[in-house]
Design a protein around this motif. Structure first.
Motif, PDB file in Angstrom:
ATOM      1  N   ALA A 273      -7.912  -4.247   8.368  1.00  0.00           N
ATOM      2  CA  ALA A 273      -7.930  -4.110   7.050  1.00  0.00           C
ATOM      3  C   ALA A 273      -7.907  -2.611   6.508  1.00  0.00           C
ATOM      4  CB  ALA A 273      -9.494  -4.552   6.604  1.00  0.00           C
ATOM      5  N   SER A 274      -7.697  -2.217   5.279  1.00  0.00           N
ATOM      6  CA  SER A 274      -8.079  -1.042   4.423  1.00  0.00           C
ATOM      7  C   SER A 274      -8.743  -1.304   3.371  1.00  0.00           C
ATOM      8  CB  SER A 274      -6.542  -0.484   4.180  1.00  0.00           C
ATOM      9  OG  SER A 274      -6.055  -0.094   5.297  1.00  0.00           O
ATOM     10  N   ALA A 275      -9.439  -0.218   2.872  1.00  0.00           N
ATOM     11  CA  ALA A 275     -10.569  -0.762   2.078  1.00  0.00           C
ATOM     12  C   ALA A 275     -10.810   0.619   1.204  1.00  0.00           C
ATOM     13  CB  ALA A 275     -11.872  -1.300   2.471  1.00  0.00           C
ATOM     14  N   ALA A 276     -11.166   0.426  -0.354  1.00  0.00           N
ATOM     15  CA  ALA A 276     -11.415   1.471  -0.992  1.00  0.00           C
ATOM     16  C   ALA A 276     -12.456   1.136  -2.062  1.00  0.00           C
ATOM     17  CB  ALA A 276     -10.256   1.599  -1.932  1.00  0.00           C
ATOM     18  N   ILE A 277     -13.453   2.117  -1.843  1.00  0.00           N
ATOM     19  CA  ILE A 277     -14.620   1.886  -3.212  1.00  0.00           C
ATOM     20  C   ILE A 277     -14.234   2.758  -4.371  1.00  0.00           C
ATOM     21  CG2 ILE A 277     -16.065   3.586  -1.921  1.00  0.00           C
ATOM     22  CD1 ILE A 277     -18.385   1.453  -2.655  1.00  0.00           C
ATOM     23  N   THR A 299     -10.740   3.405   5.508  1.00  0.00           N
ATOM     24  CA  THR A 299     -11.423   3.480   4.441  1.00  0.00           C
ATOM     25  C   THR A 299     -11.387   4.410   3.456  1.00  0.00           C
ATOM     26  OG1 THR A 299     -13.445   4.364   5.843  1.00  0.00           O
ATOM     27  CG2 THR A 299     -13.379   1.912   5.592  1.00  0.00           C
ATOM     28  N   LEU A 300     -11.603   4.482   2.319  1.00  0.00           N
ATOM     29  CA  LEU A 300     -11.368   5.589   1.414  1.00  0.00           C
ATOM     30  C   LEU A 300     -12.270   5.327   0.240  1.00  0.00           C
ATOM     31  CD1 LEU A 300      -9.728   5.130  -1.523  1.00  0.00           C
ATOM     32  CD2 LEU A 300      -7.816   4.971   0.105  1.00  0.00           C
ATOM     33  N   ALA A 301     -12.761   6.623  -0.366  1.00  0.00           N
ATOM     34  CA  ALA A 301     -13.493   6.532  -1.836  1.00  0.00           C
ATOM     35  C   ALA A 301     -12.737   7.277  -2.572  1.00  0.00           C
ATOM     36  CB  ALA A 301     -15.033   7.152  -1.356  1.00  0.00           C
ATOM     37  N   GLN A 302     -12.969   6.969  -4.016  1.00  0.00           N
ATOM     38  CA  GLN A 302     -12.349   7.553  -5.040  1.00  0.00           C
ATOM     39  C   GLN A 302     -13.190   8.864  -5.208  1.00  0.00           C
ATOM     40  OE1 GLN A 302     -12.194   5.478  -8.872  1.00  0.00           O
ATOM     41  NE2 GLN A 302     -11.912   7.099  -9.914  1.00  0.00           N
ATOM     42  N   SER A 303     -12.449  10.053  -5.655  1.00  0.00           N
ATOM     43  CA  SER A 303     -12.955  11.279  -5.618  1.00  0.00           C
ATOM     44  C   SER A 303     -13.859  11.548  -6.892  1.00  0.00           C
ATOM     45  CB  SER A 303     -11.573  12.195  -5.738  1.00  0.00           C
ATOM     46  OG  SER A 303     -11.153  12.209  -7.185  1.00  0.00           O
ATOM     47  N   LYS A 324     -11.266   8.961   4.107  1.00  0.00           N
ATOM     48  CA  LYS A 324     -10.738   9.878   3.040  1.00  0.00           C
ATOM     49  C   LYS A 324     -11.585   9.804   1.458  1.00  0.00           C
ATOM     50  CE  LYS A 324      -6.061  10.638   4.956  1.00  0.00           C
ATOM     51  NZ  LYS A 324      -4.688  10.473   4.470  1.00  0.00           N
ATOM     52  N   VAL A 325     -11.329  10.898   0.943  1.00  0.00           N
ATOM     53  CA  VAL A 325     -11.783  11.025  -0.380  1.00  0.00           C
ATOM     54  C   VAL A 325     -10.557  11.017  -1.048  1.00  0.00           C
ATOM     55  CG1 VAL A 325     -13.274  11.962  -2.084  1.00  0.00           C
ATOM     56  CG2 VAL A 325     -14.116  11.711   0.302  1.00  0.00           C
ATOM     57  N   ASP A 327      -8.216  11.251  -5.021  1.00  0.00           N
ATOM     58  CA  ASP A 327      -8.144  11.120  -6.533  1.00  0.00           C
ATOM     59  C   ASP A 327      -7.356   9.758  -6.644  1.00  0.00           C
ATOM     60  OD1 ASP A 327      -9.063  13.433  -6.649  1.00  0.00           O
ATOM     61  OD2 ASP A 327      -6.896  14.293  -6.851  1.00  0.00           O
ATOM     62  N   LEU A 328      -7.798   9.049  -7.876  1.00  0.00           N
ATOM     63  CA  LEU A 328      -7.468   7.863  -8.217  1.00  0.00           C
ATOM     64  C   LEU A 328      -5.779   7.749  -8.270  1.00  0.00           C
ATOM     65  CD1 LEU A 328      -8.123   5.067  -9.351  1.00  0.00           C
ATOM     66  CD2 LEU A 328      -8.275   6.170 -11.859  1.00  0.00           C
ATOM     67  N   GLY A 329      -5.137   8.638  -9.126  1.00  0.00           N
ATOM     68  CA  GLY A 329      -3.482   8.402  -8.797  1.00  0.00           C
ATOM     69  C   GLY A 329      -2.990   8.547  -7.707  1.00  0.00           C
ATOM     70  N   ASP A 330      -3.804   8.706  -6.637  1.00  0.00           N
ATOM     71  CA  ASP A 330      -3.231   8.743  -5.089  1.00  0.00           C
ATOM     72  C   ASP A 330      -3.456   7.708  -4.261  1.00  0.00           C
ATOM     73  OD1 ASP A 330      -1.735  11.222  -5.539  1.00  0.00           O
ATOM     74  OD2 ASP A 330      -3.609  12.295  -5.053  1.00  0.00           O
ATOM     75  N   ILE A 331      -4.354   6.727  -4.804  1.00  0.00           N
ATOM     76  CA  ILE A 331      -5.073   5.820  -3.837  1.00  0.00           C
ATOM     77  C   ILE A 331      -4.126   4.396  -3.568  1.00  0.00           C
ATOM     78  CG2 ILE A 331      -6.784   3.787  -4.055  1.00  0.00           C
ATOM     79  CD1 ILE A 331      -8.700   5.783  -5.322  1.00  0.00           C
ATOM     80  N   SER A 332      -3.364   4.248  -4.582  1.00  0.00           N
ATOM     81  CA  SER A 332      -2.202   3.153  -4.149  1.00  0.00           C
ATOM     82  C   SER A 332      -1.364   3.631  -2.800  1.00  0.00           C
ATOM     83  CB  SER A 332      -1.205   2.924  -5.437  1.00  0.00           C
ATOM     84  OG  SER A 332      -2.179   2.556  -6.568  1.00  0.00           O
ATOM     85  N   GLN A 333      -0.814   4.734  -3.086  1.00  0.00           N
ATOM     86  CA  GLN A 333      -0.088   5.133  -1.985  1.00  0.00           C
ATOM     87  C   GLN A 333      -0.843   5.295  -0.632  1.00  0.00           C
ATOM     88  OE1 GLN A 333       3.768   5.989  -2.410  1.00  0.00           O
ATOM     89  NE2 GLN A 333       3.080   5.438  -0.212  1.00  0.00           N
ATOM     90  N   CYS A 334      -2.024   5.967  -0.706  1.00  0.00           N
ATOM     91  CA  CYS A 334      -2.831   6.126   0.312  1.00  0.00           C
ATOM     92  C   CYS A 334      -3.181   4.665   1.285  1.00  0.00           C
ATOM     93  CB  CYS A 334      -4.101   6.700   0.126  1.00  0.00           C
ATOM     94  SG  CYS A 334      -5.228   7.349   1.467  1.00  0.00           S
ATOM     95  N   LEU A 335      -3.383   3.529   0.475  1.00  0.00           N
ATOM     96  CA  LEU A 335      -3.648   2.446   1.019  1.00  0.00           C
ATOM     97  C   LEU A 335      -2.240   1.733   1.718  1.00  0.00           C
ATOM     98  CD1 LEU A 335      -5.704   0.786  -1.960  1.00  0.00           C
ATOM     99  CD2 LEU A 335      -6.465   1.310   0.411  1.00  0.00           C
ATOM    100  N   LEU A 336      -1.216   2.045   0.852  1.00  0.00           N
ATOM    101  CA  LEU A 336      -0.071   1.583   1.818  1.00  0.00           C
ATOM    102  C   LEU A 336       0.365   2.376   2.829  1.00  0.00           C
ATOM    103  CD1 LEU A 336       2.365   1.001  -1.415  1.00  0.00           C
ATOM    104  CD2 LEU A 336       1.083  -0.672  -0.298  1.00  0.00           C
ATOM    105  N   ASP A 337       0.104   3.656   2.851  1.00  0.00           N
ATOM    106  CA  ASP A 337       0.326   4.516   3.913  1.00  0.00           C
ATOM    107  C   ASP A 337      -0.427   4.266   5.324  1.00  0.00           C
ATOM    108  OD1 ASP A 337       2.383   5.948   2.485  1.00  0.00           O
ATOM    109  OD2 ASP A 337       1.139   7.745   2.107  1.00  0.00           O
TER     110      ASP A 337
END
Length: 351
Positions: A273-277, A299-303, A324-325, A327-337
């Motif tokens: 899994a990968s997860a974002a809050i 796991t990541l959190a929005q900045s 990782k923390v 920025d919102l605009g980078d979360i999509s790519q970060c999850l895929l990566d």
């Protein structure tokens, strides 16, 4: 500390009186004025300089959506929508959030004392949150599509959000390609709104987005949103997952609860899994995100800089739950990566 100055805009005298009574009972806020339509509201905003506006959608002369759109261009301020629970009302509310409203409160369906007391408490909470919210400019309605990835059957993405989350989710989901792992989402939202919310996202995204149904499988290229007022979990099915909905008691005062969803993903998917809050008030999801990280999930959190309300991500970061923390605009790519990273033979699943 100065009280929160509130201006109520509603064509119903009853609603204006109800909102005034609720606000003026609080020691930390005051109703500085009320207006029956947008034109009077415009003049009162200039005269009274309120901190928070409550705004009805259906009004004469100019509807709330048009007024909100003009207001956010010319004099941005925190706005809480007071919305009907009808299908048309829920769709209009979602458009208001796209135009920059911080949050919304459904109009009370019943006038029993207990129901009005719960509604009054919700109004107060939303106004307090709005007074502290970070106003963000409306995001572009289109974003470039990201490159697809190789999707494994056990891969899954889990996302939790609250205040500001409807727009944050739109920005995260819109660039995702069809070749994205299945996504499960817990967004704090009352019953009657999640279906319209899913429909709206589905019309904007390459992936399919819908309100989750009990027992349905979690499939690649699809995002499933927990129905309002129901908890959502995943359970194992062959090499994948399916949805389980429940009416169990609220957790962290919420149903759906992000912690309930995240804990189930940690148990069933762990390192797959990968997860974002994302943005939201309170701490729901922080412990669940920590559970995910402890089981090997990414796991990541929005900045803070990109959150409307830096509450849930702040709690998760304080617990050490976020690898990782972002920025919102980078979360999509970060999850895929993160899934390319998982597929590496050198990956340490505990990270």
């Amino acid at each position: 500390m100065s009280p929160i100055r509130v201006l109520a805009v509603d064509d119903s005298a009853l609603m204006r009186n109800m909102l005034s009574a609720v606000v003026n009972q609080q020691p930390d806020m005051e109703m500085v004025g009320t207006a029956p339509d947008a034109f009077i509201a415009r003049e009162l905003i200039k005269q009274l300089n309120p901190d928070v506006l409550t705004l009805d959608i259906d009004m004469p002369r100019m509807d709330g959506l048009e007024f909100l759109s003009r207001l956010m261009r010319l004099r941005p301020m925190p706005v809480v929508m007071i919305s009907s629970l009808t299908t048309r009302g829920s769709a209009a509310t979602l458009r208001a959030l796209e135009h920059g409203a911080v949050d919304f409160v459904p109009k009370p369906e019943h006038r029993e004392e207990d129901n009005i007391a719960r509604w009054s408490q919700l109004v107060i909470e939303k106004i307090r949150i709005a007074a502290r919210a970070r106003l963000t400019p409306p995001a572009p309605t289109a974003r470039p599509l990201l490159a697809g990835i190789r999707v494994r059957q056990q891969s899954i993405i889990a996302i939790g959000s609250s205040t500001g989350g409807t727009e944050a989710l739109r920005q995260v989901l819109m660039p995702l390609p069809v070749s994205t792992p299945g996504i499960v989402i817990a967004q704090h939202m009352p019953a009657g709104f999640t279906y319209s919310f899913a429909q709206r996202l589905d019309s904007l995204c390459q992936i399919a987005v819908r309100e989750a149904q009990d027992g349905e499988p979690v499939l690649p290229g699809t995002a499933l949103i927990a129905p309002g007022d129901r908890h959502m979990e995943i359970i194992g099915q062959d090499s994948g997952y399916r949805i389980r909905l429940s009416d169990a008691p609220a957790v962290n005062r919420h149903r759906p609860s992000v912690d309930v969803l995240f804990d189930s993903v940690a148990r069933q998917a762990s390192r797959h899994a990968s997860a974002a809050i994302l943005t939201g008030m309170g701490g729901d999801g922080a412990r669940g995100l920590l559970h995910l990280r402890q089981t090997g999930a990414f796991t990541l959190a929005q900045s803070e800089a990109t959150c409307v309300v830096f509450g849930m991500p702040r709690e998760a970061i304080a617990l050490g739950a976020a690898k990782k923390v972002v920025d919102l605009g980078d979360i999509s790519q970060c999850l895929l990566d993160s899934f390319a990273y998982k597929s590496s033979p050198k990956t340490d699943s505990r990270r």
